[in-house]
Write a protein that holds these residues in place. Structure first.
Motif, mmCIF file in Angstrom:
data_model
loop_
_atom_site.group_PDB
_atom_site.id
_atom_site.type_symbol
_atom_site.label_atom_id
_atom_site.label_comp_id
_atom_site.label_asym_id
_atom_site.label_seq_id
_atom_site.Cartn_x
_atom_site.Cartn_y
_atom_site.Cartn_z
ATOM 1 N N ILE A 174 0.569 -1.892 -0.111
ATOM 2 C CA ILE A 174 -0.049 0.305 -0.023
ATOM 3 C C ILE A 174 1.169 0.784 -0.372
ATOM 4 C CG2 ILE A 174 -1.377 1.382 1.470
ATOM 5 C CD1 ILE A 174 -3.812 -1.338 2.059
ATOM 6 N N ALA A 175 1.882 1.320 0.524
ATOM 7 C CA ALA A 175 2.491 2.295 0.566
ATOM 8 C C ALA A 175 3.374 2.780 -0.787
ATOM 9 C CB ALA A 175 4.274 2.191 1.613
ATOM 10 N N ASP A 176 3.613 1.264 -1.132
ATOM 11 C CA ASP A 176 4.598 1.732 -2.491
ATOM 12 C C ASP A 176 3.246 2.443 -3.721
ATOM 13 O OD1 ASP A 176 6.897 0.862 -2.592
ATOM 14 O OD2 ASP A 176 5.871 -1.210 -2.444
ATOM 15 N N MET A 177 2.106 2.127 -3.760
ATOM 16 C CA MET A 177 0.882 2.716 -3.966
ATOM 17 C C MET A 177 0.169 4.022 -3.737
ATOM 18 S SD MET A 177 -1.917 -0.462 -4.343
ATOM 19 C CE MET A 177 -2.348 -1.227 -2.778
ATOM 20 N N ALA A 178 0.742 4.407 -2.654
ATOM 21 C CA ALA A 178 0.828 6.072 -2.080
ATOM 22 C C ALA A 178 1.362 6.416 -3.110
ATOM 23 C CB ALA A 178 0.880 6.149 -0.641
ATOM 24 N N LYS A 179 2.421 6.297 -2.785
ATOM 25 C CA LYS A 179 3.579 6.656 -3.676
ATOM 26 C C LYS A 179 3.120 7.223 -5.221
ATOM 27 C CE LYS A 179 7.969 5.586 -0.863
ATOM 28 N NZ LYS A 179 8.976 4.684 -0.731
ATOM 29 N N LEU A 180 3.112 5.631 -5.706
ATOM 30 C CA LEU A 180 2.639 6.140 -6.982
ATOM 31 C C LEU A 180 1.706 7.057 -7.578
ATOM 32 C CD1 LEU A 180 2.518 4.900 -10.130
ATOM 33 C CD2 LEU A 180 1.456 2.846 -9.829
ATOM 34 N N MET A 181 0.148 6.819 -6.368
ATOM 35 C CA MET A 181 -0.676 7.489 -7.144
ATOM 36 C C MET A 181 -0.268 8.710 -6.533
ATOM 37 S SD MET A 181 -3.983 5.004 -5.848
ATOM 38 C CE MET A 181 -5.083 6.511 -7.139
ATOM 39 N N ASP B 128 -0.164 13.245 -1.926
ATOM 40 C CA ASP B 128 0.260 14.459 -1.127
ATOM 41 C C ASP B 128 -0.195 14.833 0.116
ATOM 42 O OD1 ASP B 128 -1.048 15.998 -2.160
ATOM 43 O OD2 ASP B 128 -0.173 17.245 -3.971
ATOM 44 N N SER B 129 -1.485 14.912 0.032
ATOM 45 C CA SER B 129 -1.925 15.096 1.522
ATOM 46 C C SER B 129 -2.415 14.044 2.750
ATOM 47 C CB SER B 129 -3.521 15.464 0.807
ATOM 48 O OG SER B 129 -4.478 15.905 2.502
ATOM 49 N N VAL B 130 -1.694 14.526 4.453
ATOM 50 C CA VAL B 130 -1.954 14.093 5.554
ATOM 51 C C VAL B 130 -4.103 13.197 4.995
ATOM 52 C CG1 VAL B 130 -0.254 14.325 6.236
ATOM 53 C CG2 VAL B 130 -2.176 15.787 6.565
ATOM 54 N N ASP B 131 -4.643 14.458 4.940
ATOM 55 C CA ASP B 131 -6.224 14.376 4.073
ATOM 56 C C ASP B 131 -6.072 12.672 3.574
ATOM 57 O OD1 ASP B 131 -6.872 15.988 6.206
ATOM 58 O OD2 ASP B 131 -6.855 17.346 5.273
ATOM 59 N N TYR B 132 -5.279 11.916 3.030
ATOM 60 C CA TYR B 132 -5.742 11.620 1.981
ATOM 61 C C TYR B 132 -5.367 9.920 2.032
ATOM 62 C CZ TYR B 132 -6.630 9.423 -3.075
ATOM 63 O OH TYR B 132 -6.989 8.576 -4.052
ATOM 64 N N SER B 133 -6.753 9.552 2.882
ATOM 65 C CA SER B 133 -6.820 8.018 3.639
ATOM 66 C C SER B 133 -5.932 7.279 2.950
ATOM 67 C CB SER B 133 -7.378 8.030 4.738
ATOM 68 O OG SER B 133 -8.630 7.063 3.646
ATOM 69 N N ASP B 134 -5.321 6.447 3.312
ATOM 70 C CA ASP B 134 -4.862 4.880 2.397
ATOM 71 C C ASP B 134 -6.409 4.028 2.186
ATOM 72 O OD1 ASP B 134 -2.309 4.663 3.264
ATOM 73 O OD2 ASP B 134 -2.207 3.398 4.441
ATOM 74 N N MET B 135 -7.334 4.430 2.555
ATOM 75 C CA MET B 135 -9.030 3.425 2.140
ATOM 76 C C MET B 135 -8.934 4.360 1.005
ATOM 77 S SD MET B 135 -8.990 1.422 4.227
ATOM 78 C CE MET B 135 -7.449 0.999 4.550
ATOM 79 N N GLU B 136 -9.264 5.875 1.367
ATOM 80 C CA GLU B 136 -9.603 6.901 0.339
ATOM 81 C C GLU B 136 -8.796 6.109 -0.922
ATOM 82 O OE1 GLU B 136 -10.987 10.786 1.986
ATOM 83 O OE2 GLU B 136 -8.920 9.984 2.711
#
Length: 332
Positions: free
Chosen positions: A222-229, A232-240
């Protein structure tokens, strides 16, 4: 003009039959059929293919490997790629590897004939096409026909994902099977393989066809996907983030299926399931409805990233009869 040796190289019986039906009737050709890239390259080496209609996603050798072998051995043949993988990068790669053109599946007869004329390959003849008639090919099974529908749909979904994320998506060979609920449990246990999973579940229904889509992620990725997407906002959660990704893939894949079988799917609200417990609960709740289910499994991976995810489409047993009627023409 001498008869032209033509090779159709595709692992799908349905796709081969569709291409035979799409060939110009005034084109003097003799056709060889190959069910994978290895058979295809062997036919080219034997001189059975001055023209090749080549699929990309195949077992044994895929279309890219066939093109690489043609280049390495300097084999004299003209290749047109006909594939469900419509990513811009896929088209660029095959053209760089020597393909003369790219057509998306399913190909229209007029589109194919126009291309053949434009490339100077088709010289109209009064001779009938000396081909293996579609009737000589064994009847297409439901699983083979539906697998080809899925192949086209997953290619469109991958193209959308590739465009949104700026990546190249490696397409799998889709698995299509009728599973008992116990076998479905086992399949999901195999997918987990000791790792924690997170899944997004979304129901769909339309035209007498219904089911659930499961997009399954390994939590370690999931962390790799967050980088790919580019989160840049702490309000954008993993679930979102996972819900956004599932909206792209599940929506595009279902749309691709719906367009081919002429139905419209209504999709339910996506839900995040927990790790094993959430998936187990989903199966428990649907156990009566999923006593037997048509299961489609797609395992995507993204080039250059440690990111893999599995998409499961689970159609109710009652949906199979409706799907069979929708595919009756191509199965005949």
């Amino acid at each position: 003009m001498p008869t032209i040796p033509l090779l159709i190289c595709d692992d799908s019986n349905m796709a081969r039959k569709q291409l035979l039906r799409a060939l110009p009737t005034d084109w003097d050709v003799s056709v060889t059929l190959a069910t994978n890239g290895k058979e295809g390259i062997d036919a080219i080496r034997q001189g059975l293919a001055s023209v090749v209609l080549l699929d990309l996603t195949m077992p044994e050798m895929d279309g890219y490997q066939v093109l690489a072998a043609i280049q390495a051995e300097q084999l004299q043949t003209k290749v047109i790629v006909i594939s469900g993988d419509v990513q811009t990068e896929a088209v660029r790669r095959v053209m760089a590897m020597g393909a003369l053109a790219f057509l998306k599946k399913p190909v229209e007869p007029l589109e194919l004939k126009t291309l053949l004329v434009d490339l100077g390959i088709l010289v109209e003849s009064k001779s009938a096409v000396a081909i293996v008639p579609p009737s000589a090919i064994p009847a297409t099974s439901f699983q083979d026909a539906f697998r080809e529908v899925i192949n086209i749909a997953m290619g469109r979904a991958a193209a959308l994902l590739a465009r949104v994320l700026g990546v190249f998506v490696h397409l799998p060979l889709p698995n299509v099977n009728m599973l008992e609920v116990g076998e479905l449990h086992m399949a999901l246990a195999d997918a987990q393989a000791g790792e924690e999973l997170t899944a997004v579940c979304q129901g769909y229904i339309g035209g007498g066809i219904a089911g659930e889509a499961l997009l399954i992620f390994h939590r370690s990725e999931i962390a790799d996907m967050a980088k790919l997407m580019q989160r840049d906002s702490v309000d954008y959660s993993d679930m979102e983030m996972l819900l956004d990704l599932s909206t792209i893939l599940i929506g595009a894949c279902l749309t691709g299926i719906a367009e081919q079988i002429d139905v419209v799917f209504s999709q339910g609200h996506p839900q995040i399931l927990g790790a094993q417990g959430g998936i187990e609960e989903l199966i428990r709740v649907n156990q009566r409805r999923w006593k037997k289910t048509l299961a489609v499994e797609l395992s995507y991976s993204i080039e250059g990233h440690n990111i893999h995810f599995d998409l499961l489409l689970l159609f109710t047993e009652d949906s199979v009869d409706r799907l069979t009627k929708k595919l009756a023409y191509v199965m005949s």
